[in-house]
Write an enzyme that holds these catalytic residues in place. Structure first.
Site, PDB file in Angstrom:
ATOM      1  N   GLU A  67     -15.731  -6.993  36.303  1.00 27.80           N
ATOM      2  CA  GLU A  67     -14.811  -8.133  36.972  1.00 27.80           C
ATOM      3  C   GLU A  67     -13.806  -7.608  37.955  1.00 27.80           C
ATOM      4  O   GLU A  67     -13.277  -6.472  37.623  1.00 27.80           O
ATOM      5  CB  GLU A  67     -13.956  -8.876  35.932  1.00 27.80           C
ATOM      6  CG  GLU A  67     -15.191  -9.813  35.131  1.00 27.80           C
ATOM      7  CD  GLU A  67     -14.236 -10.259  33.680  1.00 27.80           C
ATOM      8  OE1 GLU A  67     -14.763 -11.442  33.347  1.00 27.80           O
ATOM      9  OE2 GLU A  67     -13.528  -9.625  33.148  1.00 27.80           O
ATOM     10  N   GLN A 151      -8.265  -3.958  20.482  1.00 25.33           N
ATOM     11  CA  GLN A 151      -6.924  -4.560  20.831  1.00 25.33           C
ATOM     12  C   GLN A 151      -6.209  -5.015  19.688  1.00 25.33           C
ATOM     13  O   GLN A 151      -5.081  -5.276  19.640  1.00 25.33           O
ATOM     14  CB  GLN A 151      -7.521  -6.115  21.384  1.00 25.33           C
ATOM     15  CG  GLN A 151      -8.487  -6.020  22.483  1.00 25.33           C
ATOM     16  CD  GLN A 151      -8.038  -5.125  23.726  1.00 25.33           C
ATOM     17  OE1 GLN A 151      -6.855  -5.561  24.195  1.00 25.33           O
ATOM     18  NE2 GLN A 151      -8.949  -4.394  24.273  1.00 25.33           N
ATOM     19  N   THR A 212     -12.579 -10.910  18.655  1.00 21.02           N
ATOM     20  CA  THR A 212     -14.036 -10.404  18.419  1.00 21.02           C
ATOM     21  C   THR A 212     -14.540 -10.222  19.902  1.00 21.02           C
ATOM     22  O   THR A 212     -14.436 -10.956  20.755  1.00 21.02           O
ATOM     23  CB  THR A 212     -14.676 -11.640  17.793  1.00 21.02           C
ATOM     24  OG1 THR A 212     -15.002 -12.842  18.311  1.00 21.02           O
ATOM     25  CG2 THR A 212     -14.299 -11.952  16.233  1.00 21.02           C
ATOM     26  N   ASP A 238     -13.698 -14.987  26.610  1.00 19.02           N
ATOM     27  CA  ASP A 238     -13.362 -14.895  28.064  1.00 19.02           C
ATOM     28  C   ASP A 238     -14.308 -14.532  28.975  1.00 19.02           C
ATOM     29  O   ASP A 238     -14.202 -14.018  29.845  1.00 19.02           O
ATOM     30  CB  ASP A 238     -12.313 -13.410  27.866  1.00 19.02           C
ATOM     31  CG  ASP A 238     -13.213 -12.116  27.335  1.00 19.02           C
ATOM     32  OD1 ASP A 238     -14.247 -12.366  26.977  1.00 19.02           O
ATOM     33  OD2 ASP A 238     -12.628 -11.248  27.346  1.00 19.02           O
ATOM     34  N   SER A 303      -7.089 -17.729  25.814  1.00 18.91           N
ATOM     35  CA  SER A 303      -6.570 -16.557  26.629  1.00 18.91           C
ATOM     36  C   SER A 303      -7.791 -16.080  27.302  1.00 18.91           C
ATOM     37  O   SER A 303      -8.913 -15.686  26.584  1.00 18.91           O
ATOM     38  CB  SER A 303      -5.906 -15.562  25.791  1.00 18.91           C
ATOM     39  OG  SER A 303      -6.008 -14.314  26.532  1.00 18.91           O
ATOM     40  N   LYS A 340      -3.796   6.253  65.371  1.00 20.62           N
ATOM     41  CA  LYS A 340      -4.824   5.700  66.257  1.00 20.62           C
ATOM     42  C   LYS A 340      -6.103   6.944  66.194  1.00 20.62           C
ATOM     43  O   LYS A 340      -7.217   6.608  66.620  1.00 20.62           O
ATOM     44  CB  LYS A 340      -4.829   5.365  67.742  1.00 20.62           C
ATOM     45  CG  LYS A 340      -3.634   4.132  67.579  1.00 20.62           C
ATOM     46  CD  LYS A 340      -3.850   3.560  69.100  1.00 20.62           C
ATOM     47  CE  LYS A 340      -2.644   2.439  68.962  1.00 20.62           C
ATOM     48  NZ  LYS A 340      -2.392   1.589  70.169  1.00 20.62           N
TER      49      LYS A 340
END
Ligand code: NAD
Length: 362
Positions: A67, A151, A212, A238, A303, A340
């Site tokens: 993602e 986590q 999980t 999620d 969440s 440039k």
């Protein structure tokens, strides 16, 4: 390349590798970092209308998802690259891996490139605890923690520090994960009880955190496990086709989300029809919508992780690194005496025809 004049702007980018980010957290302290990141997310959420918002782009495969999560306010643009591959731990790889960038909106110049795996766990736990401060019963002292992977320690310590959780009831389908969690949390002032099932862990808990990882429409939490007054902090559902709560659990609760268009696609909310009413949490912080309304109400934070949380944690890392003198300067952009003259950043020999056979042979 010609020598650069002294007025040439600094185009370097601060780089924080995984060790630098760990160093920042060690120097500040993990509990203090969780509190600081929660405060930064809170103040960003109070400025919600100032941020550009879009549901993240997700590339799905059979194994997982990759993602990209962008957002910006008037000053800073941020994006995070993050994956979610539940089978990775069997290969010795983490389920979630991340890095991100912070850039100047005014010029587009990238100021910071940072490793974000650790920071993702910190911002996720900080956001969970911030939300629970408004949705869980104030007398909450016991939390069930279902899913004891990467986590878990961060969730446990954020809830201990920010909500006064004193007792954790643990369950994981992998007993070794719970054993690691118990060992890592030793000495943190928490009572830890490893349970034999989800139902046993959830029984009597004030707050239930589900973390999980399974690419499935799982029903880790079933309606008969729900007790009046519980708050569910559901972080593992999620992604499309990846949920943790039974649809009936959501139907009987007040459901709070980060950014509704993204959660409708990715959260446990994907199980319910599009007209099921939810509250975006920033509205609770701004006072526009109520949080918990009674001691018996069941609340759910569905969440999924939103870009604004990464914007906040990138700002924290940048400020901390500059204050502590950590990180290195990267030359991602060519320094140009004449902006440039990009062509002039090549040595003349590099563009000569004589080089072509070498390039083709490589
Ligand atoms: P991890 O793979 O390190 O840990 C997941 C744990 O869940 C493993 O120990 C596994 O054995 C356990 N598990 C799987 N199915 C289970 C079940 N039915 N019952 C009990 N335990 C079960 O993953 P992680 O990095 O800890 O992430 C946990 C989840 O949180 C992932 O799904 C990830 O995508 C998600 N996540 C969400 C956010 C967010 O902002 N919402 C942020 C980071 C991670």
């Amino acid at each position: 390349m010609p020598a650069l004049p002294s007025h040439c702007p600094d185009l370097s980018t601060l780089y924080l590798g995984a060790a630098d980010v760990a160093r920042i957290v060690e120097r500040i302290g993990l509990r203090a970092s969780l509190v600081e990141v929660a405060a930064r997310i809170g103040s960003a959420l109070r400025r919600w209308p100032e941020f550009s918002k879009v549901a993240r782009t997700a590339d799905h495969s059979r194994q997982g998802v990759i993602e990209l999560m962008p957002t910006s306010d008037a000053q800073d643009y941020a994006f995070k690259y993050v994956n979610g591959h539940p089978g990775n731990t069997r290969l010795g790889l983490p389920t979630v891996m991340a890095f991100g960038v912070l850039a100047d909106v005014a010029t587009g110049q990238p100021r910071l490139l940072a490793a974000l795996s650790l920071a993702t766990a910190i911002r996720t736990a900080a956001m969970s605890a911030l939300v629970a401060q408004h949705l869980a019963r104030p007398d909450s002292r016991t939390m069930a923690l279902i899913g004891n992977g990467a986590q878990a320690e961060f969730q446990a310590l954020a809830f201990a520090e920010m909500l006064g959780i004193r007792s954790l009831r643990l369950f994981d389908t992998d007993p070794a994960a719970s054993a690691r969690l118990v060992s890592n949390l030793h000495g943190q002032g928490l009572r830890l009880l490893t349970c034999a099932s989800v139902a046993e862990a959830v029984r009597g808990a004030d707050i239930v955190t589900t973390a999980t990882a399974d690419k499935a429409l799982a029903t880790v939490i079933r309606p008969e496990m729900v007790e009046p007054g519980m708050h569910f902090n559901a972080i593992g559902g999620d992604c499309p086709g990846k949920t943790e709560l039974a649809a009936e659990v959501l139907r009987q609760a007040s459901v709070f989300v980060e950014y509704e268009p993204q959660t409708r696609i990715e959260g446990d909310l994907q199980l319910l029809p599009a007209d099921f009413a939810v509250t975006e949490f920033w509205q609770v912080l701004s006072g526009a919508r109520p949080g918990r309304r009674s001691a018996a109400e069941v609340t759910v934070f569905d969440s999924v992780g939103f870009a604004l949380e990464d914007h906040a944690v990138l700002g924290f890392l940048e400020q901390a690194a500059l204050a502590l003198g950590l990180g290195q300067r990267l030359q991602l952009l060519p320094p140009l005496a004449d902006p440039k003259n990009l062509f002039g950043s090549l040595a003349p020999a590099a563009v000569s025809a004589a080089m072509r056979p070498v390039l083709l042979a490589a």
